[in-house]
Motif scaffolding. Structure first.
Motif, PDB file in Angstrom:
ATOM      1  N   THR A 110      -1.165 -12.302 -12.900  1.00 28.78           N
ATOM      2  CA  THR A 110      -2.077 -13.094 -13.721  1.00 28.78           C
ATOM      3  C   THR A 110      -3.531 -12.713 -13.460  1.00 28.78           C
ATOM      4  OG1 THR A 110      -0.510 -14.936 -13.753  1.00 28.78           O
ATOM      5  CG2 THR A 110      -2.800 -15.453 -14.274  1.00 28.78           C
ATOM      6  N   LEU A 111      -3.843 -12.385 -12.201  1.00 30.07           N
ATOM      7  CA  LEU A 111      -5.209 -12.018 -11.831  1.00 30.07           C
ATOM      8  C   LEU A 111      -5.481 -10.520 -12.004  1.00 30.07           C
ATOM      9  CD1 LEU A 111      -5.551 -14.171  -8.569  1.00 30.07           C
ATOM     10  CD2 LEU A 111      -6.495 -14.668 -10.833  1.00 30.07           C
ATOM     11  N   ASP A 112      -4.515  -9.792 -12.575  1.00 29.74           N
ATOM     12  CA  ASP A 112      -4.651  -8.338 -12.796  1.00 29.74           C
ATOM     13  C   ASP A 112      -4.897  -7.586 -11.491  1.00 29.74           C
ATOM     14  OD1 ASP A 112      -4.290  -8.462 -15.605  1.00 29.74           O
ATOM     15  OD2 ASP A 112      -6.384  -9.041 -15.864  1.00 29.74           O
ATOM     16  N   LEU A 113      -4.186  -7.979 -10.464  1.00 25.75           N
ATOM     17  CA  LEU A 113      -4.284  -7.309  -9.165  1.00 25.75           C
ATOM     18  C   LEU A 113      -3.069  -6.407  -8.987  1.00 25.75           C
ATOM     19  CD1 LEU A 113      -5.331 -10.417  -7.019  1.00 25.75           C
ATOM     20  CD2 LEU A 113      -6.818  -8.543  -7.770  1.00 25.75           C
ATOM     21  N   ASP A 114      -3.246  -5.123  -9.222  1.00 19.86           N
ATOM     22  CA  ASP A 114      -2.125  -4.196  -9.090  1.00 19.86           C
ATOM     23  C   ASP A 114      -1.773  -3.944  -7.621  1.00 19.86           C
ATOM     24  OD1 ASP A 114      -1.855  -3.864 -11.843  1.00 19.86           O
ATOM     25  OD2 ASP A 114      -3.349  -2.257 -11.886  1.00 19.86           O
ATOM     26  N   ARG A 115      -2.822  -3.820  -6.792  1.00 18.99           N
ATOM     27  CA  ARG A 115      -2.602  -3.485  -5.378  1.00 18.99           C
ATOM     28  C   ARG A 115      -3.724  -4.105  -4.564  1.00 18.99           C
ATOM     29  NH1 ARG A 115      -2.663   1.728  -1.979  1.00 18.99           N
ATOM     30  NH2 ARG A 115      -0.642   1.716  -0.927  1.00 18.99           N
ATOM     31  N   VAL A 116      -3.372  -4.724  -3.458  1.00 23.34           N
ATOM     32  CA  VAL A 116      -4.371  -5.425  -2.655  1.00 23.34           C
ATOM     33  C   VAL A 116      -4.154  -5.120  -1.177  1.00 23.34           C
ATOM     34  CG1 VAL A 116      -4.571  -7.335  -4.302  1.00 23.34           C
ATOM     35  CG2 VAL A 116      -2.942  -7.513  -2.397  1.00 23.34           C
ATOM     36  N   ARG A 117      -5.196  -5.400  -0.402  1.00 18.13           N
ATOM     37  CA  ARG A 117      -5.069  -5.530   1.035  1.00 18.13           C
ATOM     38  C   ARG A 117      -4.719  -6.981   1.324  1.00 18.13           C
ATOM     39  NH1 ARG A 117     -10.645  -2.125   1.222  1.00 18.13           N
ATOM     40  NH2 ARG A 117      -9.698  -0.056   1.228  1.00 18.13           N
ATOM     41  N   SER A 140      -1.551  -2.337   0.247  1.00 16.83           N
ATOM     42  CA  SER A 140      -1.976  -1.130   0.948  1.00 16.83           C
ATOM     43  C   SER A 140      -2.016  -1.326   2.459  1.00 16.83           C
ATOM     44  CB  SER A 140      -3.350  -0.685   0.446  1.00 16.83           C
ATOM     45  OG  SER A 140      -4.329  -1.682   0.730  1.00 16.83           O
ATOM     46  N   HIS A 141      -2.323  -2.556   2.914  1.00 19.33           N
ATOM     47  CA  HIS A 141      -2.421  -2.872   4.340  1.00 19.33           C
ATOM     48  C   HIS A 141      -2.083  -4.342   4.529  1.00 19.33           C
ATOM     49  CE1 HIS A 141      -5.294   0.418   3.566  1.00 19.33           C
ATOM     50  NE2 HIS A 141      -5.007   0.850   4.775  1.00 19.33           N
ATOM     51  N   HIS A 142      -1.663  -4.684   5.747  1.00 21.31           N
ATOM     52  CA  HIS A 142      -1.308  -6.075   6.055  1.00 21.31           C
ATOM     53  C   HIS A 142      -1.823  -6.418   7.447  1.00 21.31           C
ATOM     54  CE1 HIS A 142       2.103  -9.187   6.982  1.00 21.31           C
ATOM     55  NE2 HIS A 142       0.971  -9.788   6.673  1.00 21.31           N
ATOM     56  N   LEU A 143      -2.742  -7.376   7.501  1.00 19.65           N
ATOM     57  CA  LEU A 143      -3.209  -7.919   8.777  1.00 19.65           C
ATOM     58  C   LEU A 143      -2.547  -9.271   8.950  1.00 19.65           C
ATOM     59  CD1 LEU A 143      -5.067  -7.678  11.258  1.00 19.65           C
ATOM     60  CD2 LEU A 143      -6.845  -8.836   9.929  1.00 19.65           C
ATOM     61  N   ALA A 144      -1.651  -9.367   9.940  1.00 14.48           N
ATOM     62  CA  ALA A 144      -0.827 -10.559  10.155  1.00 14.48           C
ATOM     63  C   ALA A 144      -1.308 -11.283  11.402  1.00 14.48           C
ATOM     64  CB  ALA A 144       0.642 -10.164  10.295  1.00 14.48           C
ATOM     65  N   LEU A 145      -1.688 -12.551  11.247  1.00 18.47           N
ATOM     66  CA  LEU A 145      -2.229 -13.330  12.358  1.00 18.47           C
ATOM     67  C   LEU A 145      -1.182 -14.307  12.875  1.00 18.47           C
ATOM     68  CD1 LEU A 145      -5.701 -14.316  10.785  1.00 18.47           C
ATOM     69  CD2 LEU A 145      -5.064 -12.183  11.939  1.00 18.47           C
ATOM     70  N   GLN A 245      16.204  -2.874   6.346  1.00 14.08           N
ATOM     71  CA  GLN A 245      14.963  -2.679   5.610  1.00 14.08           C
ATOM     72  C   GLN A 245      13.894  -2.086   6.527  1.00 14.08           C
ATOM     73  OE1 GLN A 245      15.233  -6.918   3.688  1.00 14.08           O
ATOM     74  NE2 GLN A 245      13.958  -5.660   2.360  1.00 14.08           N
ATOM     75  N   ARG A 246      13.030  -1.284   5.923  1.00  7.12           N
ATOM     76  CA  ARG A 246      11.994  -0.591   6.686  1.00  7.12           C
ATOM     77  C   ARG A 246      10.617  -0.962   6.137  1.00  7.12           C
ATOM     78  NH1 ARG A 246      12.018   3.052  10.491  1.00  7.12           N
ATOM     79  NH2 ARG A 246      10.243   4.458  10.779  1.00  7.12           N
ATOM     80  N   LEU A 247       9.709  -1.277   7.029  1.00 14.78           N
ATOM     81  CA  LEU A 247       8.342  -1.615   6.654  1.00 14.78           C
ATOM     82  C   LEU A 247       7.526  -0.335   6.513  1.00 14.78           C
ATOM     83  CD1 LEU A 247       6.181  -3.899   6.320  1.00 14.78           C
ATOM     84  CD2 LEU A 247       5.701  -3.579   8.755  1.00 14.78           C
ATOM     85  N   THR A 248       6.974  -0.127   5.326  1.00 13.52           N
ATOM     86  CA  THR A 248       6.170   1.073   5.081  1.00 13.52           C
ATOM     87  C   THR A 248       4.688   0.764   4.956  1.00 13.52           C
ATOM     88  OG1 THR A 248       6.539   0.883   2.693  1.00 13.52           O
ATOM     89  CG2 THR A 248       8.094   2.237   3.937  1.00 13.52           C
ATOM     90  N   THR A 249       4.335  -0.497   4.869  1.00 13.05           N
ATOM     91  CA  THR A 249       2.932  -0.894   4.751  1.00 13.05           C
ATOM     92  C   THR A 249       2.258  -0.846   6.118  1.00 13.05           C
ATOM     93  OG1 THR A 249       3.533  -2.412   2.959  1.00 13.05           O
ATOM     94  CG2 THR A 249       1.370  -2.726   3.994  1.00 13.05           C
ATOM     95  N   ALA A 300     -10.913  -6.374  13.179  1.00  8.47           N
ATOM     96  CA  ALA A 300      -9.574  -5.790  13.034  1.00  8.47           C
ATOM     97  C   ALA A 300      -9.270  -5.440  11.580  1.00  8.47           C
ATOM     98  CB  ALA A 300      -8.525  -6.747  13.580  1.00  8.47           C
ATOM     99  N   ALA A 301      -9.705  -6.294  10.659  1.00 11.29           N
ATOM    100  CA  ALA A 301      -9.490  -6.010   9.232  1.00 11.29           C
ATOM    101  C   ALA A 301     -10.232  -4.741   8.828  1.00 11.29           C
ATOM    102  CB  ALA A 301      -9.950  -7.192   8.390  1.00 11.29           C
ATOM    103  N   GLY A 302     -11.472  -4.620   9.258  1.00  7.70           N
ATOM    104  CA  GLY A 302     -12.235  -3.418   8.922  1.00  7.70           C
ATOM    105  C   GLY A 302     -11.597  -2.156   9.470  1.00  7.70           C
ATOM    106  N   ALA A 303     -11.118  -2.220  10.709  1.00  8.78           N
ATOM    107  CA  ALA A 303     -10.491  -1.048  11.331  1.00  8.78           C
ATOM    108  C   ALA A 303      -9.202  -0.680  10.607  1.00  8.78           C
ATOM    109  CB  ALA A 303     -10.212  -1.331  12.799  1.00  8.78           C
TER     110      ALA A 303
END
Length: 307
Positions: A110-117, A140-145, A245-249, A300-303
């Motif tokens: 709905t927000l036209d977000l094809d790919r996000v961090r 593209s990336h996942h920062l999990a807290l 299943q394998r995590l590729t992100t 950490a997000a920037g890195a």
């Protein structure tokens, strides 16, 4: 982006949403969009590459208000209230992880977000792992807290199960919603207990989350969220549902050294399922890193995003 805006794609609501004023957050705009049949409230800040931020219980979009100013210069930050939280709809059903994953993907469409961090905290981070496994091309990336990955070692996780004592009353039918509605001190104590230093909370922040979870529709939603995890996600983990299943992100788990709920010792075990995940432990911090050390979360997000 300093002026508030509200854009509504559908005025129909599946449940009564919050009518409380939105807490102040400089530079944040607000709108409502309908996706997957749910009217979602979305807070946004900044400009640049899109970053989707997914909150946990008992918080909502405002969970990120300390982090947003640290990332807004280079990123478009999109903070939805998930189903049953904040100012989004709280329908009677749909709090299982599979439905919530569908919600987020529909909202992105709905927000036209094809790919996000992606940045998530606890429940939001677990949702993040499931999103990355179902639709890896969209993240593209996942920062999990403050969360474990889908392949925990049972011999490490089980001895720490007692740390989740607070979920037992929350997932009990009728009891969970009554506890949240009539005992706001329970919510405040959960948040205080989650931090290594409870002084990081302002009274206004604690009051906001206590009031939010005490709303009848939100209390019912929280009960269903916890019960769905107990009935579906925990059995999947026990049966090894994700072992094929394998995590590729590219993913980083940020853990708090003093996390009383999920100690860093339980985070081993993902090596056979991904070579794109690493764990970083924040000294002296607890279970709510975005509240306790937003500076280190931003670093950490920037890195991760630009490394």
């Amino acid at each position: 982006m300093t002026a508030a805006r509200t854009a509504t794609t559908d005025t129909a609501r599946t449940a009564t949403t919050a009518t409380r004023p939105l807490p102040p957050a400089p530079g944040v705009t607000h709108r409502f969009v309908t996706a997957d049949g749910i009217r979602f409230h979305v807070a946004e800040a900044g400009e640049g590459e899109p970053v989707l931020l997914l909150h946990s219980f008992p918080q909502h979009w405002y969970a990120w208000h300390h982090l947003l100013p640290l990332l807004a210069a280079d990123h478009r930050l999109i903070c939805p209230d998930l189903r049953g939280s904040g100012w989004s709809d709280a329908p009677p059903h749909g709090y299982d992880t599979d439905t919530r994953v569908t919600d987020v993907l529909a909202l992105m469409d709905t927000l036209d977000l094809d790919r996000v961090r992606l940045i998530g905290h606890e429940w939001g981070s677990w949702l993040g792992f499931m999103l990355c496994l179902r639709a890896p091309g969209r993240f593209s990336h996942h920062l999990a807290l403050n969360i474990t990955h889908p392949w925990p070692l049972h011999r490490r996780l089980l001895p720490n199960a007692w740390r989740y004592w607070h979920t037992a009353p929350l997932e009990t039918p009728l009891l969970g919603r009554r506890l949240l509605r009539h005992s706001p001190g329970f919510t405040r104590q959960l948040l205080r207990r989650g931090t290594a230093d409870p002084a990081v909370w302002s009274p206004e922040e604690l009051d906001e989350y206590a009031r939010s979870t005490a709303e009848p529709a939100h209390a019912r939603a929280a009960e269903q969220l916890h019960r769905a995890y107990a009935l579906h996600d925990i059995p999947r983990l026990v049966r090894g549902r994700y072992r094929r299943q394998r995590l590729t992100t590219p993913t980083v788990i940020l853990a708090g050294e003093r996390d009383a709920t999920l100690p860093p010792s339980v985070l081993a075990g993902a090596d056979r399922h991904t070579d794109r995940l690493r764990v970083q432990v924040i000294p002296g911090a607890g279970h709510l890193l975005h509240q306790e050390r937003p500076d280190l979360v931003a670093e950490a997000a920037g890195a991760l995003f630009h490394g």
